[in-house]
Scaffold this active site. Sequence first.
Site, short mmCIF file in Angstrom:
data_model
loop_
_atom_site.label_atom_id
_atom_site.label_comp_id
_atom_site.label_asym_id
_atom_site.label_seq_id
_atom_site.Cartn_x
_atom_site.Cartn_y
_atom_site.Cartn_z
CG ASP A 1 32.36 38.53 44.20
OD1 ASP A 1 32.93 38.05 45.19
OD2 ASP A 1 32.95 39.17 43.34
CG HIS B 1 36.05 42.75 37.47
ND1 HIS B 1 36.64 41.86 36.60
CD2 HIS B 1 36.27 42.24 38.71
CE1 HIS B 1 37.20 40.89 37.30
NE2 HIS B 1 36.99 41.09 38.58
CG ASN C 1 37.70 43.51 33.39
OD1 ASN C 1 37.71 43.70 34.61
ND2 ASN C 1 36.89 42.63 32.82
CD GLU D 1 33.64 40.80 34.28
OE1 GLU D 1 34.49 41.71 34.33
OE2 GLU D 1 33.94 39.60 34.33
C1 GLP Z 1 37.65 38.45 41.24
C2 GLP Z 1 36.81 38.94 42.40
C3 GLP Z 1 37.10 40.40 42.70
C4 GLP Z 1 38.60 40.63 42.79
C5 GLP Z 1 39.22 40.29 41.47
C6 GLP Z 1 40.72 40.53 41.44
O1 GLP Z 1 37.10 38.77 40.02
N1 GLP Z 1 35.41 38.79 42.16
O2 GLP Z 1 36.45 40.77 43.91
O3 GLP Z 1 38.85 41.96 43.13
O4 GLP Z 1 38.99 38.90 41.24
O5 GLP Z 1 41.37 39.45 42.01
P1 GLP Z 1 42.88 39.40 42.44
O6 GLP Z 1 42.95 40.12 43.73
O7 GLP Z 1 43.18 37.93 42.59
O8 GLP Z 1 43.67 40.05 41.38
#
Ligand code: GLP
Length: 251
Positions: free
Chosen positions: A67, A138, A136, A143
Site C-alpha cells: 500500500d 486490517h 482492528n 479496513e
Molecule cells: C498500517 C499498514 C499495515 C500494517 C499496519 C500495522 O496500517 N498499512 O500494512 O500491517 O499498519 O502496523 P504496525 O506494524 O506498525 O503495527
Amino acid sequence: MRVYVVEDYDRLSKKAAQIVASQIRLNPSSVLGLATGSTPLGMYKELIKMHKEEELDFSEIKTFNLDEYYMLNKDNPQSYHSYMYENLFKHVNINRKKIYIPNGMNENIEEECLRYEREIEKAGGIDLQILGIGRNGHIGFNEPDLKFEALTHLVQLDDDTINANSRFFQDLDDVPTKAISMGIKTIMHSRKILLLANGKEKAVAIKNTLTGEIKPEVPASILQLHPDIVVIVDKETAQSLNIDRNCNKLV
Ligand code: GLP
C-alpha cells in the site's frame, strides 16, 4: 496454517528474515509482497545483515508493496516509498527497476489501481507476501468492511488506523485519510503468506483472525482459507491462543 510462537520481537524478526531469505535462495527471482509499519522493521534489519554478511542476493528479486498513502508525495519521509528505501532498499543490491509501490499521487486512481494489478499479473503473481496486522484486523489497508472481494483500490482509512499511524507524523491532521491498497483478493492470490504480529495490542486481532468467524468485519480472518500461510507471533500476542508447541498448529 502453521503458527510459530516465539519469545520476543527479536526472535520474531530473525525467524521471519530466515523464511524470506529461504524464499530468495530457493528462487533468486522471487516476487515478494512487502509490508510497512513497525512490525517488519526488525525483519528488514536482519535481511540487510544477511545481505552484508551472507551474500543474500536481491539483484533478481521483484517487490510489490501492499500500500501507499494517497496524495502524499513519495519523497515525503512518511510515505511508504521513503520507508522502504530507508529500511531496506538502499541497503541491499535490489534492482530499482524491479521495485513496485502504488503511486498515491496519480490523479487517475482507477488507472493506477488497474496498472498495479496488471504489473503483479505480468510478474507472474506474488510468491511470498509479508503481512503485518492492524489492531482492528486490517491487512494492507483493507479496513473492516461488508465485503472481501476487492483488488487494488482506494481506501478510506478508519479513525483507529489514522490514530495508530499518527505516531509517525508530527500532527494528527497531517495523517493521510486515504490510501491505495492491494485488496484482499490480491493478497489471497499470493502463493505463500507470512503474517507477523507482536505485542499485546495485537492479541485480540490475532485471536479473531486465526480462530474467529471468517467475516469481512475482521479482514484478516479470510487468511484462514489460504492454503499456504505461516504466522509468527510473540508470546504477548499469543496469550489467548491454544497452540500445540509440538507441531506449531492451532488446537
Ligand atoms: C498500517 C499498514 C499495515 C500494517 C499496519 C500495522 O496500517 N498499512 O500494512 O500491517 O499498519 O502496523 P504496525 O506494524 O506498525 O503495527
